[in-house]
Write a protein that holds these residues in place. Structure first.
Motif, PDB file in Angstrom:
ATOM      1  N   ASP A 137       4.439  -3.934  13.414  1.00 12.12           N
ATOM      2  CA  ASP A 137       4.663  -2.558  12.955  1.00 12.12           C
ATOM      3  C   ASP A 137       5.066  -2.529  11.485  1.00 12.12           C
ATOM      4  O   ASP A 137       4.527  -1.753  10.688  1.00 12.12           O
ATOM      5  N   ALA A 138       6.055  -3.361  11.135  1.00 13.67           N
ATOM      6  CA  ALA A 138       6.584  -3.364   9.768  1.00 13.67           C
ATOM      7  C   ALA A 138       5.504  -3.745   8.764  1.00 13.67           C
ATOM      8  O   ALA A 138       5.424  -3.162   7.670  1.00 13.67           O
ATOM      9  N   PHE A 139       4.666  -4.708   9.116  1.00 18.64           N
ATOM     10  CA  PHE A 139       3.633  -5.144   8.170  1.00 18.64           C
ATOM     11  C   PHE A 139       2.562  -4.073   7.991  1.00 18.64           C
ATOM     12  O   PHE A 139       2.064  -3.868   6.876  1.00 18.64           O
ATOM     13  N   LEU A 140       2.217  -3.379   9.066  1.00 24.80           N
ATOM     14  CA  LEU A 140       1.231  -2.306   8.944  1.00 24.80           C
ATOM     15  C   LEU A 140       1.755  -1.197   8.038  1.00 24.80           C
ATOM     16  O   LEU A 140       1.020  -0.678   7.191  1.00 24.80           O
ATOM     17  N   ILE A 141       3.026  -0.850   8.176  1.00 20.96           N
ATOM     18  CA  ILE A 141       3.628   0.169   7.315  1.00 20.96           C
ATOM     19  C   ILE A 141       3.610  -0.291   5.857  1.00 20.96           C
ATOM     20  O   ILE A 141       3.336   0.497   4.941  1.00 20.96           O
ATOM     21  N   LEU A 142       3.902  -1.565   5.632  1.00 22.37           N
ATOM     22  CA  LEU A 142       3.871  -2.107   4.271  1.00 22.37           C
ATOM     23  C   LEU A 142       2.470  -2.015   3.676  1.00 22.37           C
ATOM     24  O   LEU A 142       2.294  -1.595   2.518  1.00 22.37           O
ATOM     25  N   VAL A 143       1.469  -2.387   4.453  1.00 25.23           N
ATOM     26  CA  VAL A 143       0.082  -2.358   3.969  1.00 25.23           C
ATOM     27  C   VAL A 143      -0.354  -0.928   3.658  1.00 25.23           C
ATOM     28  O   VAL A 143      -0.982  -0.663   2.618  1.00 25.23           O
ATOM     29  N   LEU A 144      -0.019   0.007   4.539  1.00 25.30           N
ATOM     30  CA  LEU A 144      -0.365   1.406   4.297  1.00 25.30           C
ATOM     31  C   LEU A 144       0.354   1.942   3.063  1.00 25.30           C
ATOM     32  O   LEU A 144      -0.207   2.736   2.298  1.00 25.30           O
ATOM     33  N   SER A 145       1.592   1.505   2.860  1.00 26.57           N
ATOM     34  CA  SER A 145       2.343   1.928   1.676  1.00 26.57           C
ATOM     35  C   SER A 145       1.662   1.442   0.392  1.00 26.57           C
ATOM     36  O   SER A 145       1.592   2.176  -0.597  1.00 26.57           O
ATOM     37  N   VAL A 146       1.182   0.205   0.421  1.00 24.54           N
ATOM     38  CA  VAL A 146       0.468  -0.331  -0.743  1.00 24.54           C
ATOM     39  C   VAL A 146      -0.782   0.502  -1.031  1.00 24.54           C
ATOM     40  O   VAL A 146      -1.062   0.849  -2.195  1.00 24.54           O
ATOM     41  N   TYR A 147      -1.503   0.852   0.009  1.00 22.46           N
ATOM     42  CA  TYR A 147      -2.743   1.610  -0.173  1.00 22.46           C
ATOM     43  C   TYR A 147      -2.461   3.000  -0.742  1.00 22.46           C
ATOM     44  O   TYR A 147      -3.122   3.444  -1.688  1.00 22.46           O
ATOM     45  N   VAL A 148      -1.465   3.689  -0.182  1.00 19.97           N
ATOM     46  CA  VAL A 148      -1.150   5.038  -0.638  1.00 19.97           C
ATOM     47  C   VAL A 148      -0.554   5.013  -2.050  1.00 19.97           C
ATOM     48  O   VAL A 148      -0.778   5.930  -2.847  1.00 19.97           O
ATOM     49  N   SER A 149       0.181   3.953  -2.376  1.00 21.25           N
ATOM     50  CA  SER A 149       0.818   3.869  -3.697  1.00 21.25           C
ATOM     51  C   SER A 149      -0.210   3.800  -4.821  1.00 21.25           C
ATOM     52  O   SER A 149       0.091   4.153  -5.968  1.00 21.25           O
ATOM     53  N   MET A 150      -1.419   3.365  -4.518  1.00 21.09           N
ATOM     54  CA  MET A 150      -2.451   3.283  -5.552  1.00 21.09           C
ATOM     55  C   MET A 150      -2.866   4.660  -6.057  1.00 21.09           C
ATOM     56  O   MET A 150      -3.366   4.801  -7.170  1.00 21.09           O
ATOM     57  N   SER A 151      -2.643   5.686  -5.236  1.00 22.67           N
ATOM     58  CA  SER A 151      -2.995   7.041  -5.654  1.00 22.67           C
ATOM     59  C   SER A 151      -1.784   7.900  -5.986  1.00 22.67           C
ATOM     60  O   SER A 151      -1.886   8.810  -6.801  1.00 22.67           O
ATOM     61  N   LEU A 152      -0.633   7.613  -5.361  1.00 21.10           N
ATOM     62  CA  LEU A 152       0.554   8.442  -5.571  1.00 21.10           C
ATOM     63  C   LEU A 152       1.609   7.796  -6.457  1.00 21.10           C
ATOM     64  O   LEU A 152       2.508   8.482  -6.939  1.00 21.10           O
ATOM     65  N   GLY A 153       1.557   6.495  -6.642  1.00 23.94           N
ATOM     66  CA  GLY A 153       2.547   5.843  -7.485  1.00 23.94           C
ATOM     67  C   GLY A 153       3.394   4.840  -6.718  1.00 23.94           C
ATOM     68  O   GLY A 153       3.433   4.843  -5.480  1.00 23.94           O
ATOM     69  N   PRO A 154       4.102   3.964  -7.436  1.00 22.49           N
ATOM     70  CA  PRO A 154       4.855   2.877  -6.806  1.00 22.49           C
ATOM     71  C   PRO A 154       6.037   3.325  -5.944  1.00 22.49           C
ATOM     72  O   PRO A 154       6.535   2.532  -5.154  1.00 22.49           O
ATOM     73  N   TRP A 155       6.486   4.565  -6.065  1.00 18.02           N
ATOM     74  CA  TRP A 155       7.610   5.023  -5.246  1.00 18.02           C
ATOM     75  C   TRP A 155       7.299   4.960  -3.754  1.00 18.02           C
ATOM     76  O   TRP A 155       8.207   4.835  -2.929  1.00 18.02           O
ATOM     77  N   VAL A 156       6.026   5.020  -3.413  1.00 15.41           N
ATOM     78  CA  VAL A 156       5.631   4.960  -1.996  1.00 15.41           C
ATOM     79  C   VAL A 156       5.961   3.596  -1.388  1.00 15.41           C
ATOM     80  O   VAL A 156       6.186   3.471  -0.178  1.00 15.41           O
ATOM     81  N   LEU A 157       6.007   2.563  -2.232  1.00 10.79           N
ATOM     82  CA  LEU A 157       6.311   1.212  -1.745  1.00 10.79           C
ATOM     83  C   LEU A 157       7.703   1.123  -1.125  1.00 10.79           C
ATOM     84  O   LEU A 157       8.000   0.182  -0.378  1.00 10.79           O
ATOM     85  N   LEU A 158       8.569   2.089  -1.434  1.00  9.02           N
ATOM     86  CA  LEU A 158       9.900   2.108  -0.820  1.00  9.02           C
ATOM     87  C   LEU A 158       9.809   2.225   0.697  1.00  9.02           C
ATOM     88  O   LEU A 158      10.643   1.690   1.428  1.00  9.02           O
ATOM     89  N   ILE A 159       8.784   2.902   1.181  1.00  2.00           N
ATOM     90  CA  ILE A 159       8.625   3.074   2.630  1.00  2.00           C
ATOM     91  C   ILE A 159       8.349   1.727   3.288  1.00  2.00           C
ATOM     92  O   ILE A 159       8.978   1.359   4.281  1.00  2.00           O
ATOM     93  N   GLY A 160       7.396   0.992   2.734  1.00  3.01           N
ATOM     94  CA  GLY A 160       7.051  -0.301   3.330  1.00  3.01           C
ATOM     95  C   GLY A 160       8.074  -1.381   3.070  1.00  3.01           C
ATOM     96  O   GLY A 160       8.213  -2.319   3.862  1.00  3.01           O
ATOM     97  N   GLY A 161       8.800  -1.261   1.950  1.00  2.00           N
ATOM     98  CA  GLY A 161       9.748  -2.315   1.591  1.00  2.00           C
ATOM     99  C   GLY A 161      11.139  -2.139   2.143  1.00  2.00           C
ATOM    100  O   GLY A 161      11.949  -3.073   2.093  1.00  2.00           O
ATOM    101  N   MET A 162      11.451  -0.969   2.702  1.00  2.00           N
ATOM    102  CA  MET A 162      12.826  -0.697   3.120  1.00  2.00           C
ATOM    103  C   MET A 162      13.289  -1.622   4.230  1.00  2.00           C
ATOM    104  O   MET A 162      14.418  -2.123   4.225  1.00  2.00           O
TER     105      MET A 162
END
Length: 263
Positions: A137-162
């Motif tokens: 679960d955690a890794f999938l959230i991290l991967v999705l965060s990386v993908y979304v961050s490419m369009s919205l910015g690095p702040w999205v990585l907080l979701i996957g990295g928390m």
């Protein structure tokens, strides 16, 4: 007995190897369907090998004699997550087909609610199975965060990295390792992360709506982690009465009793 244990251990290891084989097959199918690039191939193969190695070691250390039906579901979900990871890695060069990306991720998210039910119905719940499920679960959230961050910015990585930041902090602050009480709110927030990230990654929403959805995911996650950290901190503090307070009470009692009586 020793031969029987060896035979059972080999069967368990064979199932993990089968999972790696299925991961390779999925990569071949993705490669033939969309022309998976070198980054996607390398990332997908690395994920398959790492999953097989870590899971095999964990099974060996736990002494499990059977892989179990719930772990098979989780392993199948891990295979899909490996495919999503390969697509995200490949997206740095070319965007993956939205239908394929959303389809693989959606099935992986749906199966997240299946393995737990299978474990309870078959009586095969285990610490290893719960940990395996949580890590996927955690890794999938991290991967999705990386993908979304490419369009919205690095702040999205907080979701996957928390979650990984929490694990790192627990190595420095042991009180964070204490078990948490069951919480429906925590489970709901965790389940929402994948759904909201997938909705943001799909591109079906306008930019403002996508930003709002991802901000909602981050806000609820911060609230959930903050509540749990606060609970762990409060329960880790000693609840015994300090010795200084006891001494102060004794002094006050002695002052109330006449000296002649105390003798």
């Amino acid at each position: 007995m020793a031969l029987n244990n060896t035979y059972e251990a080999r069967l368990v290891q064979q199932e993990t190897a089968l999972g790696a084989g299925l991961q390779l097959l999925l990569l071949v199918l993705l490669g033939s369907a969309i022309g998976l690039g070198p980054a996607g191939w390398l990332t997908g193969l690395t994920f398959a090998i790492a999953t097989w190695a870590v899971l095999s070691r964990a099974l060996h250390r736990s002494g499990s004699k059977s892989f179990g039906p719930a772990n098979r579901v989780t392993l199948g979900r891990a295979t899909l997550v490996g495919g999503v990871t390969a697509l995200v890695a490949d997206s740095f060069e070319s965007s993956p087909p939205v239908t394929l990306f959303v389809g693989l991720t959606a099935v992986a998210l749906i199966l997240d609610g299946v393995d737990g039910k299978v474990a309870r119905r078959t009586g095969t719940c285990s610490t290893l199975g719960a940990r395996f499920d949580m890590e996927v679960d955690a890794f999938l959230i991290l991967v999705l965060s990386v993908y979304v961050s490419m369009s919205l910015g690095p702040w999205v990585l907080l979701i996957g990295g928390m979650r990984y930041a929490f694990v790192a902090a627990a190595r420095v602050l042991p009180w964070l390792n204490a078990p948490l009480p069951p919480s429906t709110a925590r489970k709901t927030v965790a389940a929402l992360q994948g759904v909201l990230l997938l909705l943001g990654a799909s591109g079906y929403l306008p930019l403002a709506a996508t930003q709002a959805v991802i901000a909602l995911a981050l806000g609820t996650l911060i609230w959930s982690f903050g509540r749990d950290v606060r609970w762990l901190y409060r329960t880790s503090r000693p609840r015994t009465t300090p010795l200084a307070s006891i001494a102060s009470v004794e002094q006050q009692l002695r002052a109330l009793v006449p000296e002649s009586v105390s003798r």
